[in-house]
Design an enzyme around this catalytic site. Sequence first.
Site, PDB file in Angstrom:
ATOM      1  N   VAL A  12       0.837  -1.206   0.000  1.00  0.00           N
ATOM      2  CA  VAL A  12       0.000   0.000   0.000  1.00  0.00           C
ATOM      3  C   VAL A  12       0.873   1.259   0.000  1.00  0.00           C
ATOM      4  CG1 VAL A  12      -1.902   1.201   1.131  1.00  0.00           C
ATOM      5  CG2 VAL A  12      -1.756  -1.289   1.292  1.00  0.00           C
ATOM      6  N   LYS A  16      -6.092  -2.031  10.614  1.00  0.00           N
ATOM      7  CA  LYS A  16      -7.290  -2.438  11.378  1.00  0.00           C
ATOM      8  C   LYS A  16      -6.926  -3.151  12.673  1.00  0.00           C
ATOM      9  CE  LYS A  16      -6.324  -5.802   8.289  1.00  0.00           C
ATOM     10  NZ  LYS A  16      -5.962  -5.836   6.884  1.00  0.00           N
ATOM     11  N   GLU A  27      -9.955   5.493   6.631  1.00  0.00           N
ATOM     12  CA  GLU A  27     -10.897   4.974   5.629  1.00  0.00           C
ATOM     13  C   GLU A  27     -10.452   3.623   5.074  1.00  0.00           C
ATOM     14  OE1 GLU A  27     -14.055   6.437   4.360  1.00  0.00           O
ATOM     15  OE2 GLU A  27     -13.956   4.293   4.016  1.00  0.00           O
ATOM     16  N   VAL A  40     -11.074  -0.613   6.740  1.00  0.00           N
ATOM     17  CA  VAL A  40     -12.146  -1.590   6.491  1.00  0.00           C
ATOM     18  C   VAL A  40     -12.578  -1.478   5.037  1.00  0.00           C
ATOM     19  CG1 VAL A  40     -14.460  -2.374   7.123  1.00  0.00           C
ATOM     20  CG2 VAL A  40     -12.992  -1.322   8.862  1.00  0.00           C
ATOM     21  N   GLY A  50      -1.814 -14.621  -4.551  1.00  0.00           N
ATOM     22  CA  GLY A  50      -1.362 -13.477  -3.759  1.00  0.00           C
ATOM     23  C   GLY A  50      -2.470 -12.812  -2.958  1.00  0.00           C
ATOM     24  N   GLU A  74      -2.044 -14.137   2.661  1.00  0.00           N
ATOM     25  CA  GLU A  74      -0.657 -13.970   3.113  1.00  0.00           C
ATOM     26  C   GLU A  74       0.000 -15.351   3.188  1.00  0.00           C
ATOM     27  OE1 GLU A  74       0.401 -10.836   4.199  1.00  0.00           O
ATOM     28  OE2 GLU A  74      -1.555 -10.093   3.592  1.00  0.00           O
ATOM     29  N   ASP A 101      -9.176 -11.087  11.238  1.00  0.00           N
ATOM     30  CA  ASP A 101      -9.286  -9.870  10.425  1.00  0.00           C
ATOM     31  C   ASP A 101     -10.742  -9.385  10.380  1.00  0.00           C
ATOM     32  OD1 ASP A 101      -7.936  -8.118   8.199  1.00  0.00           O
ATOM     33  OD2 ASP A 101      -9.717  -8.949   7.236  1.00  0.00           O
ATOM     34  N   LYS A 152     -12.404  -5.864  11.971  1.00  0.00           N
ATOM     35  CA  LYS A 152     -13.203  -4.928  11.174  1.00  0.00           C
ATOM     36  C   LYS A 152     -14.616  -4.781  11.765  1.00  0.00           C
ATOM     37  CE  LYS A 152     -10.345  -5.741   7.113  1.00  0.00           C
ATOM     38  NZ  LYS A 152     -10.107  -6.622   5.959  1.00  0.00           N
ATOM     39  N   GLY A 210      -5.601  -4.839  -1.946  1.00  0.00           N
ATOM     40  CA  GLY A 210      -4.793  -4.504  -3.130  1.00  0.00           C
ATOM     41  C   GLY A 210      -4.091  -3.174  -2.870  1.00  0.00           C
TER      42      GLY A 210
HETATM   43  P1  NDP Z   1       3.628  -4.560   3.708  1.00  0.00           P
HETATM   44  O1  NDP Z   1       4.075  -5.666   4.605  1.00  0.00           O
HETATM   45  O2  NDP Z   1       3.586  -4.793   2.241  1.00  0.00           O
HETATM   46  O3  NDP Z   1       4.568  -3.279   3.956  1.00  0.00           O
HETATM   47  C1  NDP Z   1       4.958  -2.866   5.237  1.00  0.00           C
HETATM   48  C2  NDP Z   1       5.965  -1.739   5.081  1.00  0.00           C
HETATM   49  O4  NDP Z   1       6.235  -1.218   6.374  1.00  0.00           O
HETATM   50  C3  NDP Z   1       7.305  -2.143   4.470  1.00  0.00           C
HETATM   51  O5  NDP Z   1       7.773  -1.150   3.616  1.00  0.00           O
HETATM   52  C4  NDP Z   1       8.214  -2.277   5.712  1.00  0.00           C
HETATM   53  O6  NDP Z   1       9.588  -1.952   5.435  1.00  0.00           O
HETATM   54  C5  NDP Z   1       7.636  -1.207   6.598  1.00  0.00           C
HETATM   55  N1  NDP Z   1       7.854  -1.499   8.001  1.00  0.00           N
HETATM   56  C6  NDP Z   1       7.370  -2.539   8.732  1.00  0.00           C
HETATM   57  N2  NDP Z   1       7.798  -2.455   9.998  1.00  0.00           N
HETATM   58  C7  NDP Z   1       8.556  -1.355  10.080  1.00  0.00           C
HETATM   59  C8  NDP Z   1       9.298  -0.732  11.132  1.00  0.00           C
HETATM   60  N3  NDP Z   1       9.321  -1.258  12.352  1.00  0.00           N
HETATM   61  N4  NDP Z   1       9.968   0.408  10.855  1.00  0.00           N
HETATM   62  C9  NDP Z   1       9.943   0.935   9.624  1.00  0.00           C
HETATM   63  N5  NDP Z   1       9.262   0.395   8.578  1.00  0.00           N
HETATM   64  C10 NDP Z   1       8.589  -0.729   8.819  1.00  0.00           C
HETATM   65  O7  NDP Z   1       2.189  -4.084   4.257  1.00  0.00           O
HETATM   66  P2  NDP Z   1       0.917  -3.622   3.399  1.00  0.00           P
HETATM   67  O8  NDP Z   1       1.295  -2.463   2.564  1.00  0.00           O
HETATM   68  O9  NDP Z   1       0.262  -4.790   2.791  1.00  0.00           O
HETATM   69  O10 NDP Z   1      -0.064  -3.155   4.572  1.00  0.00           O
HETATM   70  C11 NDP Z   1       0.140  -1.939   5.275  1.00  0.00           C
HETATM   71  C12 NDP Z   1      -1.074  -1.679   6.162  1.00  0.00           C
HETATM   72  O11 NDP Z   1      -2.233  -1.553   5.361  1.00  0.00           O
HETATM   73  C13 NDP Z   1      -1.365  -2.813   7.156  1.00  0.00           C
HETATM   74  O12 NDP Z   1      -1.824  -2.268   8.366  1.00  0.00           O
HETATM   75  C14 NDP Z   1      -2.473  -3.590   6.475  1.00  0.00           C
HETATM   76  O13 NDP Z   1      -3.322  -4.271   7.374  1.00  0.00           O
HETATM   77  C15 NDP Z   1      -3.227  -2.474   5.797  1.00  0.00           C
HETATM   78  N6  NDP Z   1      -4.006  -2.882   4.638  1.00  0.00           N
HETATM   79  C16 NDP Z   1      -3.391  -3.558   3.631  1.00  0.00           C
HETATM   80  C17 NDP Z   1      -4.118  -3.937   2.528  1.00  0.00           C
HETATM   81  C18 NDP Z   1      -3.472  -4.641   1.383  1.00  0.00           C
HETATM   82  O14 NDP Z   1      -4.174  -4.951   0.409  1.00  0.00           O
HETATM   83  N7  NDP Z   1      -2.181  -4.922   1.433  1.00  0.00           N
HETATM   84  C19 NDP Z   1      -5.573  -3.644   2.425  1.00  0.00           C
HETATM   85  C20 NDP Z   1      -6.094  -2.876   3.517  1.00  0.00           C
HETATM   86  C21 NDP Z   1      -5.333  -2.536   4.607  1.00  0.00           C
HETATM   87  P3  NDP Z   1      10.477  -2.843   4.428  1.00  0.00           P
HETATM   88  O15 NDP Z   1       9.927  -2.525   3.053  1.00  0.00           O
HETATM   89  O16 NDP Z   1      11.854  -2.333   4.599  1.00  0.00           O
HETATM   90  O17 NDP Z   1      10.268  -4.255   4.836  1.00  0.00           O
HETATM   91  N1  HSE Z   2      -6.174  -9.824   4.340  1.00  0.00           N
HETATM   92  C1  HSE Z   2      -7.218  -8.883   4.100  1.00  0.00           C
HETATM   93  C2  HSE Z   2      -8.259  -9.529   3.167  1.00  0.00           C
HETATM   94  C3  HSE Z   2      -6.630  -7.638   3.488  1.00  0.00           C
HETATM   95  O1  HSE Z   2      -8.047 -10.643   2.670  1.00  0.00           O
HETATM   96  O2  HSE Z   2      -9.315  -8.926   2.950  1.00  0.00           O
HETATM   97  C4  HSE Z   2      -7.503  -6.434   3.598  1.00  0.00           C
HETATM   98  O3  HSE Z   2      -7.683  -6.003   4.902  1.00  0.00           O
END
Ligand code: NDP
Ligand code: HSE
Length: 439
Positions: A17, A106, A130, A133, A188, A191, A202, A206, A309
């Site tokens: 994200v 969340k 926003e 959820v 993908g 997880e 999860d 929510k 996504g």
């Molecule tokens: P990712 O695991 O893809 O990315 C996490 C990022 O955070 C990485 O860049 C990582 O660094 C960085 N990071 C993690 N821990 C630390 C730390 N201690 N200090 C500094 N940087 C840190 O997560 P997502 O993008 O998938 O998700 C992010 C948030 O969004 C989560 O809370 C998730 O629940 C939420 N979300 C995600 C969705 C999705 O579709 N992916 C949908 C809706 C919500 P590095 O790159 O160096 O590892």
């Molecule tokens: N793991 C969550 C899902 C990502 O499958 O909907 C979005 O929160």
Amino acid sequence: MIEYRNIRIALLGAGSVGSQVAGLLIEHRDELAARVGTGLDLVGIAVRDPQRPRDPRIPEALYTTDAESLILGADIVIELMGGLEPARELLLLAMNSGADVITANKALLATHGPELFAAAEQVGAQLYYEAAVGGAIPIIRPLRDSLAGDRVERILGIVNGTTNYILDRMHSQGDSVQEALAEAQRLGYAEADPTADVEGFDAAQKAAILASLAFHTAVPLEAVHREGILGITLEQVAAAQRSGFVIKLLAVCERLTDAERGIDGVSARGHPALVPAAHPLASVHGANNAVFLQAEAAGSLMFYGAGAGGLETASAVLGDVVSAARRHVVGGPGVAESTHADLPALPIAMVTTRYQIGMEVLDRPGVLAQIALVLSDHGVSVETVQQTAAGAEAAAPAATRVIGTHAATEAALAATVHALADSEVVSAVTSVLRVEGVS
Ligand code: NDP
Ligand code: HSE
């Protein structure tokens, strides 16, 4: 005209994200500035490993491992790291140092929401979420703003894309839960460790967020009843299809009032449930999400779209960025949490619902009467009965019977299931599923 200085944005995380949020802030810079009324400067991105190959749209100089220093110079901090710590500490630091904050986390909100909202209120900061959820689906703002004058009665949400994909595949392809999970991982959606999705954590998180907003009450995660989908079998899927239902993992949030039973509170839960095939939620396929909501004046509303996504979720985050930045420029009221109702979060035993109970029974006269007696002894009335003869391999004349009940309390239904399991005419209770979305 007064020119406002550019707004400084710090991003914590550049994963699925975060990298999309950074990319859009850079690519859409001029358009966003026009919408906000001043420029948005992405001043840095905190990551764990700055050496990792990154999105080519983003200048390498923006990456840092020093999240604290980055936060201290920012007007808006966007947390997209995930996890509880250090996300919680960093958001508190950001608000205490005068920044507004945005998160998609969340798990953090469901666990530490009250602490974060209290901190925001104390220092006059804004906390936007926003994307937490339903990914791209606008649901937080509609609940908080558009429906602020109405009374929400009930929410049924498909809020987890991974499990919706798995259940949908079981229905459409006949995959087992494990086969469908493997496919979700290959694509993908799930997880590498899909526990939070398939065990319902999860969806429960929510549900806590939605119920808190909808009912103006802080609903703690511990009060959310949770069940996952790993126990769902193809036999249950086939039985659901035969009786005109589909199985969905739902977040259910309800306002419960019953003067006779002295009930006045809210229920939030996440569990698999049977939904009528004609219900709008039944046609939510693949990894999509949808939130079906009933409000006193508005009636039924449904919000539908991509629940996850990187790019899709970034859309919701950018919406929060524009709201937060506009407030910096033109002022105006913030988005304080409303918990004035302060209702009790009721245990699942106090909820009124319907069950479908599948069981193996002896196929002989009087069995149905004995089963009906067990139900009536517990104050539960039968709505539907289906019977399928067992295969020729069965040792004694046997049948599979599915009893659909009228609405009754969970406590009565749970006691009924125990009594059926102990009954001499029932060889085994093979399936117990709640039915939702029946008016
Ligand atoms: P990712 O695991 O893809 O990315 C996490 C990022 O955070 C990485 O860049 C990582 O660094 C960085 N990071 C993690 N821990 C630390 C730390 N201690 N200090 C500094 N940087 C840190 O997560 P997502 O993008 O998938 O998700 C992010 C948030 O969004 C989560 O809370 C998730 O629940 C939420 N979300 C995600 C969705 C999705 O579709 N992916 C949908 C809706 C919500 P590095 O790159 O160096 O590892
Ligand atoms: N793991 C969550 C899902 C990502 O499958 O909907 C979005 O929160």
